[in-house]
Enzyme design. Structure first.
Site, PDB file in Angstrom:
ATOM      1  N   GLU A 164       8.748  17.128  14.849  1.00 46.64           N
ATOM      2  CA  GLU A 164       9.283  16.836  13.512  1.00 46.64           C
ATOM      3  C   GLU A 164       8.588  17.720  12.477  1.00 46.64           C
ATOM      4  O   GLU A 164       7.369  17.762  12.405  1.00 46.64           O
ATOM      5  CB  GLU A 164       9.033  15.364  13.159  1.00 46.64           C
ATOM      6  CG  GLU A 164       9.633  14.973  11.818  1.00 46.64           C
ATOM      7  CD  GLU A 164       9.225  13.575  11.374  1.00 46.64           C
ATOM      8  OE1 GLU A 164       8.021  13.254  11.430  1.00 46.64           O
ATOM      9  OE2 GLU A 164      10.106  12.815  10.956  1.00 46.64           O
ATOM     10  N   LYS A 196       0.882  -1.177   0.000  1.00 50.41           N
ATOM     11  CA  LYS A 196       0.000   0.000   0.000  1.00 50.41           C
ATOM     12  C   LYS A 196       0.916   1.222   0.000  1.00 50.41           C
ATOM     13  O   LYS A 196       1.372   1.694   1.040  1.00 50.41           O
ATOM     14  CB  LYS A 196      -0.879  -0.011   1.253  1.00 50.41           C
ATOM     15  CG  LYS A 196      -2.262   0.581   1.074  1.00 50.41           C
ATOM     16  CD  LYS A 196      -2.308   2.048   0.724  1.00 50.41           C
ATOM     17  CE  LYS A 196      -2.166   2.981   1.897  1.00 50.41           C
ATOM     18  NZ  LYS A 196      -1.858   4.373   1.491  1.00 50.41           N
ATOM     19  N   GLU A 254       8.804   1.783  11.368  1.00 53.77           N
ATOM     20  CA  GLU A 254       9.884   2.770  11.197  1.00 53.77           C
ATOM     21  C   GLU A 254       9.202   4.136  11.129  1.00 53.77           C
ATOM     22  O   GLU A 254       8.500   4.425  10.151  1.00 53.77           O
ATOM     23  CB  GLU A 254      10.692   2.444   9.939  1.00 53.77           C
ATOM     24  CG  GLU A 254      11.378   1.085  10.094  1.00 53.77           C
ATOM     25  CD  GLU A 254      12.183   0.626   8.889  1.00 53.77           C
ATOM     26  OE1 GLU A 254      12.978  -0.301   9.052  1.00 53.77           O
ATOM     27  OE2 GLU A 254      12.015   1.195   7.794  1.00 53.77           O
TER      28      GLU A 254
END
Ligand code: NAD
Ligand code: 6OD
Length: 492
Positions: A396, A184, A260
């Site tokens: 972030e 995906k 991750e």
């Protein structure tokens, strides 16, 4: 702009059980360089996702499950050959979807797509399993040995920043270990995963082994996959908050998970570094791919004795970055992935300014006076002067930006670098060998580079601590994650 892009103007389809299938719902695939529509994408509904899962199960019970390791590895090398054989198409497709430069697509993204298949095809053949001789009361003993089996149906959910590289980083070991997969890709970057389906088909990968479903996360293909009862494992790269949502969605099914996730990576620049090298490495680690690599540096800590000189040198590097059309040979940096993401990056720039940052360079949108003004460009940006609690120092951004803070002692630098909820990567810049070992060993991250950045060996452990991930991939870590050992105990 899109003339040489494979499938420009067409519909990118799902690939299920060896067939390309469309759907009732199409969404636009946008080129972030100028906002143009490259092609349309067929969003997979629940039924298509279920077909993909059932096709995968059939392939596992059939030819793929019965194939020898040698035959499987030959096929994986053929997939790598196929990517290399259609190299220019992959490069053009990746550039159109992301706006990344020709240089980067042809030197990093697409070569690594092929290298991932070759590396894991070779590594799986070198993999050994455990074996123990066990004492027994009758003195005859027992032999224990483990055999590896695939996990089964593995959902591989990938982000948009390095689309082919990150998808194949997980597909290759999963397939090498004998699993069947459902890919995906991100809704922002569907093209190279579709070309990969064609390559799989041409390489003779049995139908149902590699399936591709297009779509979004929430109430779309992403969630349909993670909630599917017959998906045995989910391997995911993306935002930490999405990882958390997937963890919740998969809790009832008790699936194997590998994550991750995001990063807020620090670079520590000591006074004893090779100054020019440190500036070059930091510029690369901040601005590569427009800062859209999970490993990019967003926090730079510099010894006070060289702080002003370093800030000035990094500013010169940032201002020398050529932002532009991906195909221009001298383009260093393209746009960010979308207008939505640009708004997010700009909102971080604004929050830094509102909190009193000094803008060393950038902070806005570049002006071109051509089609790129409709694109999603932002300026490479450097801030100083903020406290460690400022939003842009804590969260972030995933854009071409860093904040630089001075430090006085090694202990202070280590504490500053570790003061984050993330734990993916760090860069240490020093020519003092003892300091390099000492500091690197105290970083709370999965990966430390000393006098380097993004220097990769695919056999090494890769992953993050804290909000940056769950588990490790790379080398045997990948092969172990994608396998289930069965221990066999034989009484002698
Ligand atoms: P994202 O989390 O928004 O999306 C990643 C993928 O997950 C996409 O395919 C998306 O459609 C899918 N998705 C979204 N919501 C979902 C849900 N609820 N269920 C199932 N699937 C869902 O991430 P992104 O914006 O594509 O990528 C940028 C992020 O990825 C950054 O945070 C970056 O740090 C991180 N990243 C991490 C690594 C790493 O190796 N640690 C590598 C690359 C990117
Ligand atoms: O190089 C790799 O194998 C890898 N997983 C890189 C991740 C980059 C993040 O954006």
């Amino acid at each position: 702009m899109n003339n040489n892009v494979p499938h420009a103007g067409a519909v990118l389809k799902n690939y299920v059980g060896g067939e390309f299938i469309s759907s009732n719902t199409l969404f636009n695939n946008i080129n972030p360089v100028d906002g143009s529509v490259i092609n349309q994408v067929a969003e997979a509904d629940k039924h298509i996702v279920d077909l993909a899962v059932q096709s995968a199960k059939k392939a596992l019970a059939g030819p793929w499950g019965k194939m020898s390791l040698d035959e499987r590895c030959v096929l994986l090398h053929k997939v790598a050959d196929g990517i290399e054989g259609r190299f220019d198409e992959f490069v053009a497709a990746e550039m159109a979807d992301t706006g990344k430069s020709f240089f980067q697509a042809r030197t990093i993204d697409i070569p690594r797509g092929a290298a991932n298949f070759r590396a894991f095809a070779d590594m799986v053949k070198a993999q050994s399993t455990e074996c123990f001789h066990t004492d027994t009361p009758d003195g005859k003993g027992a032999l224990n040995y483990a055999v590896n089996k695939p996990l089964g149906v593995v959902a591989v959910i990938a982000p948009w920043n390095l689309p082919l590289l990150l998808l194949t980083w997980k597909l290759a070991p999963a397939m090498a270990a004998g699993n069947v997969v459902i890919a995906k890709p991100s809704e922002e970057t569907p093209a190279t995963a579709t070309l990969l389906a064609e390559v799989m088909h041409e390489a003779g990968i049995p139908h149902g082994v590699y399936n591709l479903v297009h779509g979004f996360g929430h109430q779309s293909a992403g969630e349909f996959l993670t909630q599917h009862k017959d998906v045995d494992a989910v391997t995911f790269t993306g935002e930490s908050s999405t990882g958390s949502a997937i963890q919740k969605a998969t809790a009832d099914g008790v699936k194997s998970l590998s994550f991750e996730l995001g990063g807020k990576n620090a670079a520590l620049v000591f006074e004893d570094c090779d100054f020019d090298e440190a500036v070059n490495t930091t510029a690369r680690s901040v601005f590569t791919n427009g800062g859209q690599v999970c490993l990019c540096t967003e926090r730079v800590y510099v010894h006070r004795s060289i702080f002003d000189k370093f800030v000035e040198a990094l500013k010169q590097k940032a201002q020398a970055i050529k932002i532009g059309w991906p195909l221009d040979e001298d383009t260093d940096m393209g746009p960010v992935i979308s207008h939505k993401h640009r708004d997010k990056v700009l909102s971080y720039y604004q929050s830094a300014i509102n909190e009193g940052a000094t803008v060393i360079t950038g902070g806005g949108i570049p002006k071109f006076d051509d089609g790129r003004d409709q694109g999603a460009f932002v300026e490479p940006t450097i801030f100083t002067g903020l406290s460690e609690n400022a939003k842009i120092v804590k969260q972030e951004v995933f854009g071409p930006v860093c904040h630089i803070t001075p430090f006085d002692t090694e202990e202070e630098a280590i504490a500053l670098a570790n003061d984050t909820h993330y734990g993916l990567a760090a860069t240490v810049l020093t020519d003092n060998l003892k300091r390099a070992h000492r500091v690197a060993g105290q970083m709370h991250v999965g990966i430390v580079w000393v006098n380097a950045w993004y220097l990769r060996d695919l056999r090494t452990p890769f992953g993050g601590m804290k909000l940056s991930g769950v588990g490790r991939e790379g080398g045997v870590h990948s092969l172990n994650f994608y396998s289930e050992p069965t221990n066999i105990c034989i009484k002698l």
